[in-house]
Design an enzyme around this catalytic site. Structure first.
Site, PDB file in Angstrom:
ATOM      1  N   ASP A 137       0.862  -1.167  -0.114  1.00 17.02           N
ATOM      2  CA  ASP A 137       0.012   0.063  -0.165  1.00 17.02           C
ATOM      3  C   ASP A 137       0.844   1.242  -0.026  1.00 17.02           C
ATOM      4  O   ASP A 137       0.477   2.349   0.430  1.00 17.02           O
ATOM      5  CB  ASP A 137      -0.899   0.055   1.344  1.00 17.02           C
ATOM      6  CG  ASP A 137      -2.034   0.973   1.148  1.00 17.02           C
ATOM      7  OD1 ASP A 137      -2.709   1.024   0.123  1.00 17.02           O
ATOM      8  OD2 ASP A 137      -2.757   1.537   2.068  1.00 17.02           O
TER       9      ASP A 137
ATOM     10  N   CYS B  82     -20.984 -10.319  -7.288  1.00 17.23           N
ATOM     11  CA  CYS B  82     -22.032  -9.890  -6.263  1.00 17.23           C
ATOM     12  C   CYS B  82     -23.283 -10.243  -6.530  1.00 17.23           C
ATOM     13  O   CYS B  82     -24.199 -10.170  -5.941  1.00 17.23           O
ATOM     14  CB  CYS B  82     -21.932  -8.569  -6.168  1.00 17.23           C
ATOM     15  SG  CYS B  82     -20.015  -8.106  -5.278  1.00 17.23           S
TER      16      CYS B  82
ATOM     17  N   CYS C 204     -26.621  -8.314  -5.623  1.00 15.71           N
ATOM     18  CA  CYS C 204     -26.733  -7.607  -4.352  1.00 15.71           C
ATOM     19  C   CYS C 204     -26.273  -6.052  -4.523  1.00 15.71           C
ATOM     20  O   CYS C 204     -25.293  -5.948  -5.180  1.00 15.71           O
ATOM     21  CB  CYS C 204     -25.952  -8.476  -3.405  1.00 15.71           C
ATOM     22  SG  CYS C 204     -25.512  -7.723  -1.767  1.00 15.71           S
TER      23      CYS C 204
ATOM     24  N   CYS D  98     -16.385   9.677   0.562  1.00 19.69           N
ATOM     25  CA  CYS D  98     -16.148   8.479   1.367  1.00 19.69           C
ATOM     26  C   CYS D  98     -15.531   8.920   2.658  1.00 19.69           C
ATOM     27  O   CYS D  98     -14.673   9.888   2.909  1.00 19.69           O
ATOM     28  CB  CYS D  98     -15.060   7.675   0.623  1.00 19.69           C
ATOM     29  SG  CYS D  98     -14.534   5.994   1.513  1.00 19.69           S
TER      30      CYS D  98
ATOM     31  N   CYS E 201     -13.717   3.994   7.915  1.00 13.17           N
ATOM     32  CA  CYS E 201     -15.202   3.244   8.001  1.00 13.17           C
ATOM     33  C   CYS E 201     -15.211   2.044   7.529  1.00 13.17           C
ATOM     34  O   CYS E 201     -14.473   1.600   6.650  1.00 13.17           O
ATOM     35  CB  CYS E 201     -15.929   4.300   6.978  1.00 13.17           C
ATOM     36  SG  CYS E 201     -17.823   3.744   7.005  1.00 13.17           S
TER      37      CYS E 201
ATOM     38  N   CYS F  13     -19.300  -0.328   4.403  1.00 14.50           N
ATOM     39  CA  CYS F  13     -19.558  -1.482   3.172  1.00 14.50           C
ATOM     40  C   CYS F  13     -18.755  -2.687   3.150  1.00 14.50           C
ATOM     41  O   CYS F  13     -19.430  -3.710   2.619  1.00 14.50           O
ATOM     42  CB  CYS F  13     -18.864  -0.551   2.084  1.00 14.50           C
ATOM     43  SG  CYS F  13     -17.242  -0.470   1.747  1.00 14.50           S
TER      44      CYS F  13
END
Length: 380
Positions: A132, A187, A190, A213, A240, A243
């Site tokens: 990252d 997915c 969904c 976001c 957060c 999701c």
């Protein structure tokens, strides 16, 4: 260690602690590169200038590590349980689960360094690693290396019971290794992550507008948070998880696999009043070896003010009133907003008093707006 070199590398990756490992050629990722450039063109990266700066190389591994022929991609599961704290006198916020323990960069890089040394000991002259921290599209190469597939929230959903709660890292090497098959998954129909995102940042399947976001707002954005987004941020002060938490693929995720990521005391649900007034020495000590330092002290204090406003608890008024005298205009402004959200005569009086002495124009605007709101007046 028997078997092909690729098998030996995978075995060693597991020995040093990684949960997932796959291999993909160091070929370009043209489709992902086009999508990244379009995302940037639309300004969805916000103030993350480094994303735009690295974009020309992000989809071409050989531009990052000349001579690279393969990419070894690894994953490390980080999910732990941290139940909501028992009721107490503290007003508490929330921190994303990836930051509950030791900074993942440190943990990942220790393992990647050992794995890179293994590659060089077996003939590699190129073994560039990152977790990252490099320009490579890590989720894209992880998908092509078979680790997982993309969910509609853009997270990589792994195939092996870890869901999307996985840190990714990669090593670019000049070794010619046996590639894995890209992962398959879907997915289906969904869309719960789109519907449940507090700020509606997932603007379309597989597209996140970073400017909305909560993770971006609480970590990457410096300075002022847009007023219209503050009420939607709930009590998050760093990142957060919504999701991910609502994703059906994360229901049976394995937890507690790596002690390094175990929740530190008071980190998952921090005391917001304490965080609002944290001083520099305490900040440095408390968040030593923590990813939370990415937000900077000003960011955490600002976020705490917003979270207190969203809690709407009058017990926060003394701490917020004190923050109106802070040296930092950003802290003063967000504290004013929070007092306006809480409302009532005490908050209104504090705002009116500060408004008579405030010299900063933007803070004065915040105070005026908040004072009107605190008195129940409609604010346009």
């Amino acid at each position: 260690m028997s078997g092909s070199l690729t098998e030996q590398i995978k075995t060693y990756a597991h020995e040093v602690g990684f949960d997932l490992v796959g291999v993909t050629p160091a070929d370009p990722l043209p489709d992902q590169g086009v999508r990244l450039q379009e995302w940037i063109r639309q300004g969805m990266h916000g103030e993350m200038d480094y994303v735009a700066r690295h974009a020309p190389r992000a989809a071409t591994p050989t531009l990052v590590a000349p001579g690279a022929r393969s990419v070894v991609v690894v994953g490390l599961a980080y999910r732990w349980d941290a139940a909501d704290p028992a009721p107490d006198a503290a007003l508490r916020g929330r921190v994303s689960s990836y930051a509950w323990g030791t900074d993942y960069h440190e943990v990942m890089e220790r393992g990647l360094q050992r794995l890179a040394s293994f590659l060089t000991a077996h003939g590699a002259t190129v073994a560039r690693y990152s977790a990252d921290t490099g320009p490579i599209l890590d989720r894209a190469v992880a998908h092509r290396a078979g680790l997982g597939w993309f969910g509609k929230n853009t997270m990589l959903i792994t195939k092996t019971g870890h869901g999307s709660y996985v840190f990714l890292g990669e090593i670019l090497t000049d070794l010619m290794l046996d590639p894995d098959t890209p992962a398959e998954g879907s997915c289906g129909r969904c869309r719960i992550c789109l519907d449940q995102c507090p700020t509606h940042a997932i603007v379309a399947p597989f597209v996140v507008d970073a400017r909305r976001c909560i993770s971006y707002l609480t970590i990457e954005l410096r300075g002022w948070i847009p007023q219209e987004l503050r009420p939607l941020m709930q009590t998050w002060v760093f990142g957060c998880d919504v999701c991910q938490d609502v994703c059906p693929h994360n229901v049976l995720v394995k937890e507690g696999l790596h002690q390094e990521f175990a929740p530190r005391r008071d980190v998952p649900f921090p005391d917001l009043v304490e965080l609002l007034h944290i001083d520099e020495p305490t900040y440095q000590e408390r968040f030593r070896h923590s990813a939370i330092k990415r937000a900077k002290r000003q960011g955490l204090r600002r976020n705490a003010a917003v979270a207190l406003g969203n809690l709407g608890d009058p017990r926060a008024i003394p701490a917020l009133r004190s923050a109106l005298d802070d040296d930092d205009p950003v802290i003063r402004g967000h504290a004013a907003w929070a007092l306006g959200r809480i409302g009532g005569p005490d908050a209104s009086a504090a705002l009116a008093a500060r408004l008579t002495t405030e010299a900063d124009t933007q803070v004065a605007d915040e105070l005026t707006h908040a004072h009107a709101e605190s008195q129940g007046q409609k604010v346009g």
